[in-house]
Motif scaffolding. Structure first.
Motif, PDB file in Angstrom:
ATOM      1  N   ARG A 171       0.841  -1.212   0.000  1.00 40.93           N
ATOM      2  CA  ARG A 171       0.000   0.000   0.000  1.00 40.93           C
ATOM      3  C   ARG A 171       0.870   1.253   0.000  1.00 40.93           C
ATOM      4  O   ARG A 171       0.550   2.230  -0.687  1.00 40.93           O
ATOM      5  N   LEU A 172       1.964   1.225   0.751  1.00 39.98           N
ATOM      6  CA  LEU A 172       2.857   2.384   0.774  1.00 39.98           C
ATOM      7  C   LEU A 172       3.517   2.592  -0.580  1.00 39.98           C
ATOM      8  O   LEU A 172       3.597   3.733  -1.078  1.00 39.98           O
ATOM      9  N   LEU A 173       3.958   1.523  -1.201  1.00 44.64           N
ATOM     10  CA  LEU A 173       4.589   1.658  -2.509  1.00 44.64           C
ATOM     11  C   LEU A 173       3.557   2.063  -3.563  1.00 44.64           C
ATOM     12  O   LEU A 173       3.840   2.912  -4.424  1.00 44.64           O
ATOM     13  N   ASP A 174       2.368   1.490  -3.495  1.00 49.14           N
ATOM     14  CA  ASP A 174       1.327   1.874  -4.455  1.00 49.14           C
ATOM     15  C   ASP A 174       1.010   3.365  -4.330  1.00 49.14           C
ATOM     16  O   ASP A 174       0.804   4.050  -5.351  1.00 49.14           O
ATOM     17  N   TYR A 175       0.952   3.864  -3.105  1.00 54.18           N
ATOM     18  CA  TYR A 175       0.708   5.295  -2.920  1.00 54.18           C
ATOM     19  C   TYR A 175       1.863   6.116  -3.508  1.00 54.18           C
ATOM     20  O   TYR A 175       1.637   7.144  -4.166  1.00 54.18           O
ATOM     21  N   THR A 176       3.090   5.658  -3.311  1.00 51.92           N
ATOM     22  CA  THR A 176       4.246   6.370  -3.859  1.00 51.92           C
ATOM     23  C   THR A 176       4.163   6.444  -5.375  1.00 51.92           C
ATOM     24  O   THR A 176       4.506   7.459  -5.982  1.00 51.92           O
ATOM     25  N   LEU A 177       3.643   5.379  -6.009  1.00 50.35           N
ATOM     26  CA  LEU A 177       3.500   5.385  -7.464  1.00 50.35           C
ATOM     27  C   LEU A 177       2.447   6.387  -7.941  1.00 50.35           C
ATOM     28  O   LEU A 177       2.449   6.771  -9.116  1.00 50.35           O
ATOM     29  N   THR A 178       1.546   6.808  -7.059  1.00 47.82           N
ATOM     30  CA  THR A 178       0.583   7.836  -7.462  1.00 47.82           C
ATOM     31  C   THR A 178       1.215   9.227  -7.444  1.00 47.82           C
ATOM     32  O   THR A 178       0.663  10.158  -8.035  1.00 47.82           O
ATOM     33  N   GLU A 179       2.359   9.374  -6.776  1.00 47.40           N
ATOM     34  CA  GLU A 179       3.016  10.677  -6.671  1.00 47.40           C
ATOM     35  C   GLU A 179       4.210  10.822  -7.600  1.00 47.40           C
ATOM     36  O   GLU A 179       4.561  11.943  -8.002  1.00 47.40           O
ATOM     37  N   ILE A 180       4.883   9.697  -7.925  1.00 51.03           N
ATOM     38  CA  ILE A 180       6.127   9.741  -8.689  1.00 51.03           C
ATOM     39  C   ILE A 180       5.992   8.845  -9.908  1.00 51.03           C
ATOM     40  O   ILE A 180       5.476   7.729  -9.820  1.00 51.03           O
ATOM     41  N   GLY A 181       6.483   9.306 -11.041  1.00 51.40           N
ATOM     42  CA  GLY A 181       6.491   8.485 -12.237  1.00 51.40           C
ATOM     43  C   GLY A 181       6.152   9.306 -13.465  1.00 51.40           C
ATOM     44  O   GLY A 181       6.034  10.541 -13.397  1.00 51.40           O
ATOM     45  N   PRO A 182       6.005   8.669 -14.598  1.00 51.74           N
ATOM     46  CA  PRO A 182       5.668   9.389 -15.815  1.00 51.74           C
ATOM     47  C   PRO A 182       4.420  10.247 -15.648  1.00 51.74           C
ATOM     48  O   PRO A 182       3.385   9.774 -15.176  1.00 51.74           O
ATOM     49  N   GLY A 183       4.522  11.518 -15.976  1.00 54.86           N
ATOM     50  CA  GLY A 183       3.410  12.447 -15.846  1.00 54.86           C
ATOM     51  C   GLY A 183       3.205  12.947 -14.430  1.00 54.86           C
ATOM     52  O   GLY A 183       2.277  13.713 -14.167  1.00 54.86           O
ATOM     53  N   LYS A 184       4.067  12.532 -13.512  1.00 54.52           N
ATOM     54  CA  LYS A 184       3.971  12.965 -12.112  1.00 54.52           C
ATOM     55  C   LYS A 184       5.310  13.584 -11.730  1.00 54.52           C
ATOM     56  O   LYS A 184       6.038  14.068 -12.583  1.00 54.52           O
TER      57      LYS A 184
END
Length: 636
Positions: A171-184
Motif C-alpha cells: 500500500r505504501l509503494l502503491d501510494y508512492t506510485l501515485t506521486e512519482i512516475g511518468p506524468g507525475k
C-alpha cells in the motif's frame, strides 16, 4: 534522447495499467540465468571475537532500543526537511537479522511485533506512512524514509510470514506510485543529492516485485534507472561505465550547496542506489547494470576506501584514499562503512569475487568495531588519528543515523562467514564458528571452525556430514597472506596456493575429517610517499595497528627513522593490556642525531586505539617517516 525517453515513458505507462495478481508467500523467482554465486549457510553461530561483538551489539544496541520513540514521529505529519522516519526501518533491519541469528531471543521478536503493529497503525487510508506534512511530500528525506519503512516491513514479512506487513508495504509503494512516475513528479528532482536518496527506493521496489510479481513495481524500477541517465539525474550508470571517479562525476559543490540537491558525491546514498541496481540486474540480465556496479566498486576501492575499510569526508567522496594520511573533517561516517560492507556482500553474491570478502573483513575487524563505544552506541564519524567522539543526536530524538545503522554491520557477518552453492562450500571468514548446511541429496553437513583468528593464524575446520558426501570446500586465501599452509587430516597439501583467491579441496568427506589452515600473520609495513613526506602504517593479517598515547610516553606524532622491511616481526605482550584487544611492540630506531634511540613502539589494534573515548587520549595509524636526504638506510 527526448524521443527515446518519451517512448520508454509510454511503455512504462502501459505497464502501470496492467495489475499483476499477488503471488503466494513464496518469493517470485528471479531469472534462473542470473543465479547468486552463493547463499548463506542454513545456520551459523559465531564464537570468539565476532560472537562476543554480535552478542554485545544485540544486547546494548538492538534489544535496548526504545522502539515506541521510533514510531512516534510517524504519528505527526508536520515535517518538511528532516529524516526521523529512517530510524524505525534501520532498527528493524538489524533486529530481524539478530533474531534470525538467535531465535531464542523471544523478547526481541515481541518488540518487533509491537514495532510493526505500531507503524502500520499510522498508515493513512491512501497508504502513506511517514511524517511529512500534506503539501510537503517528496521534499527533503520523505522518500528516503519511505524506503527504510518498506525495507523494514519486507524483512519482517520474510522472517515471520506476516501478510499484514507485506500488505502495508504494498500500500505504501502503491501510494508512492501515485506521486512519482511518468506524468507525475520526477524522482531525481525530489529530495537532495541529485535524487539519489529518493531513488535508492529501488532496492525495496525490487524486493516487493520479487515477492509479489506485480509488474507495476518492475516498471517503476526501470523508470528510476532511466531517470538517472537524464541531464538532471546522477548518471550512475553512464558515468560508471565511462570510469569517471565517484568524487569527480559532478562539479564539487560549494559550501552553500554541500547539503543540497546539487551535490552528486554523497557516498552512502550513492552506494544504496547501486545496491538496488544489483537487484534489478538479477531480473533483467542487463549487463550494463552489473558492469556499472563492478566499475563503481572498483573505483571506490582504488580511490576512496582507506586502510581500515571505510571512506568519505563530510559524508561525500573526495578522493580520500590519497588523503588518508592527513586529518579530514567528519570522516568515515558509520553509515558509509555499513553500506560499503553490504554493497560488497551483494556484489560478491553475484560475481563470487573473493576480493570483495577481503574488503568486508578489513572493515569488520577495523573501522566497524572502532566505531562502537563501550556503551553500545555507534559513533557517527571515525578518524585515522585524533580521539574518538560520539557526536550528536539528530532530529530532536535520542538517536542519529549511524546509531541506527551500525548494528547492521555485525548482523551481516553471519551471512558472509560460510556460504554455499549446491555442493560448493565457501569458507569466507575464519572467526570461530559452528555452521550447518543442507547439501543436495538431502545431506546435512556441520562445520566447526576452531581458532583464535585473527589473534592467531591457525584454523581447524572439522567436518561432520551425516553420511560420506562429495563436496568442494573453497578456502578464501586472504590477499595479505603471502605464505599459506593447508593440510587435510594432518597431511600437507602441496598444490600451489594463491593469495586473494579460493583454494579448493574436493573429495568425499567423512565424519571427523579435519582441514587445517595456517595464514601469514607477520606484521607488515606499508609506506606511502606523498608530496608532504612519507608515512608508514603497520598491519597484522586483517588487523590495522595504531599508536595509542595511553601505552607509551613517546609522542605518537614523532617521526620514526626506520620503517624496516615488510614482514617485520613483533612480539605480542606477555600480559594482556587493559583497553587493548591486541597489543604488540615493534622495534624501531628514531632520532636525528648521530646516536639514534632504540625504542619499542607499542601498537594496538585500530579498534582498541582510543577506545576509552577520552579527548585526552590520542591515537594515530599513519606515522610520519623522518626524511633521509642521503638515502642511506638507518642501521639497526
Amino acid at each position: 534522447m527526448q524521443r527515446a525517453l518519451l517512448l520508454f515513458t509510454c511503455l512504462l505507462s502501459g505497464l502501470y495499467a496492467a495489475h499483476a495478481q499477488v503471488a503466494s508467500h513464496l518469493p517470485f523467482k528471479a531469472d534462473s540465468r542470473q543465479p547468486y554465486a552463493a547463499n548463506p549457510a542454513t545456520h551459523l553461530q559465531f564464537d570468539g571475537y565476532l560472537g562476543e561483538k554480535l552478542q554485545f551489539v544485540t544486547q546494548h544496541s538492538i534489544n535496548a532500543q526504545d522502539v515506541a520513540s521510533l514510531v512516534a514521529p510517524f504519528k505527526e505529519r508536520n515535517e518538511s526537511s528532516l529524516w526521523q522516519t529512517e530510524f524505525w526501518g534501520k532498527w528493524m533491519l538489524s533486529a530481524v537479522k539478530a533474531y534470525a541469528y538467535d531465535t531464542t531471543n523471544t523478547a526481541l521478536l515481541h518488540t518487533m511485533q509491537q514495532a510493526v503493529t505500531g507503524i502500520l497503525a499510522t498508515q493513512t487510508a491512501d497508504g502513506y506512512i511517514g511524517n511529512y506534512a500534506p503539501g510537503k511530500h517528496l521534499q527533503g528525506w520523505d522518500v528516503w524514509g519511505r524506503k527504510y519503512t518498506l525495507l523494514g516491513l519486507v524483512y519482517y514479512y520474510d522472517l515471520t510470514g506476516d501478510k499484514k506487513a507485506l500488505a502495508g508495504a504494498e500500500r505504501l509503494l502503491d501510494y508512492t506510485l501515485t506521486e512519482i512516475g511518468p506524468g507525475k513528479a520526477n524522482i531525481v528532482l525530489t529530495g537532495n543529492f541529485r535524487g539519489m536518496p529518493s531513488s535508492s527506493i529501488l532496492e525495496p521496489v525490487m524486493l516487493l516485485y520479487e515477492r509479489t510479481g506485480n509488474k507495476n513495481y518492475l516498471a517503476f524500477a526501470q523508470y528510476i534507472v532511466t531517470q538517472w541517465e537524464t541531464p538532471e539525474g546522477p548518471q550512475l550508470i553512464s558515468k560508471a561505465l565511462q570510469n569517471v571517479p565517484v568524487a569527480q562525476r559532478f562539479t564539487t559543490a560549494t559550501p552553500e550547496e554541500w547539503w543540497t540537491w546539487k551535490n552528486g558525491a554523497k557516498a552512502y546514498e550513492m552506494m544504496s542506489c547501486y545496491d538496488g541496481l544489483l537487484k534489478l540486474y538479477r531480473f533483467t540480465g542487463n549487463k550494463d547494470y552489473l558492469n556499472a556496479v563492478v566499475q563503481t566498486v572498483a573505483n571506490i576501492r582504488q580511490t576512496e576506501i582507506n586502510i581500515v575499510g571505510s571512506g568519505a569526508a563530510m559524508e561525500c567522496w573526495y578522493g580520500g584514499q590519497s588523503q588518508q594520511y592527513f586529518p579530514s573533517m567528519h570522516t568515515m561516517e558509520t553509515c558509509v562503512t555499513i553500506t560499503w560492507m553490504k554493497l560488497c556482500y551483494e556484489l560478491y553474491r553475484i560475481t563470487g569475487n573473493p576480493q570483495l570478502l577481503d574488503d568486508i573483513e578489513t572493515t569488520a575487524y577495523n573501522n566497524l568495531p572502532g566505531s562502537l563505544s563501550p556503551s553500545g552506541r555507534f559513533s557517527k564519524y571515525s578518524s585515522l588519528q585524533g580521539f574518538r567522539d560520539l557526536d550528536e543526536f539528530q532530529c530532536n530524538m535520542h538517536i542519529n543515523c549511524c546509531m541506527a545503522n551500525g548494528p547492521r554491520g555485525y548482523t551481516l557477518l553471519p551471512d558472509v562467514a560460510v556460504m554455499q552453492q549446491q555442493q560448493n562450500i565457501y569458507l569466507n571468514l575464519y572467526n570461530a564458528a559452528h555452521a550447518q548446511l543442507q547439501l543436495p541429496g538431502n545431506h546435512q553437513l556441520q562445520l566447526q571452525l576452531t581458532t583464535g583468528y585473527p589473534a592467531d593464524g591457525d584454523v581447524a575446520i572439522t567436518l561432520q556430514p551425516d553420511a560420506p558426501v562429495n563436496a568442494a570446500i573453497n578456502l578464501r586465501i586472504p590477499a595479505w597472506s603471502a605464505h599459506t599452509q593447508v593440510a587435510v587430516n594432518g597431511k600437507p597439501v602441496t598444490d600451489s596456493i594463491t593469495p586473494g583467491r579460493y583454494f579448493t579441496l574436493q573429495q568425499t568427506w567423512k565424519k571427523g575429517d579435519v582441514i587445517t589452515l595456517h595464514v601469514d600473520m607477520r606484521i607488515k609495513t606499508q609506506v606511502h610517499h606523498t608530496p608532504q613526506g612519507d608515512f608508514a602504517a603497520f598491519t597484522r593479517g586483517p588487523v590495522v595497528l595504531a599508536r595509542d598515547s595511553r601505552f607509551s610516553s613517546y609522542p605518537i606524532d614523532a617521526a620514526i627513522t626506520s620503517t624496516g622491511s615488510n614482514n617485520d616481526t613483533a612480539e605480542q605482550a606477555p600480559a594482556a593490556r587493559p583497553g587493548a584487544w591486541l597489543y604488540f611492540t615493534r622495534y624501531n630506531k628514531t632520532g636525528s642525531g648521530e646516536n639514534p634511540v632504540n625504542i619499542d613502539i607499542p601498537l594496538v589494534d585500530f579498534s582498541s586505539a582510543g577506545n576509552n573515548w577520552d579527548v585526552k587520549s590520542r591515537y594515530r595509524v599513519w606515522i610520519p617517516v623522518e626524511y633521509n636526504v642521503s638515502g642511506i638506510p638507518a642501521e639497526h
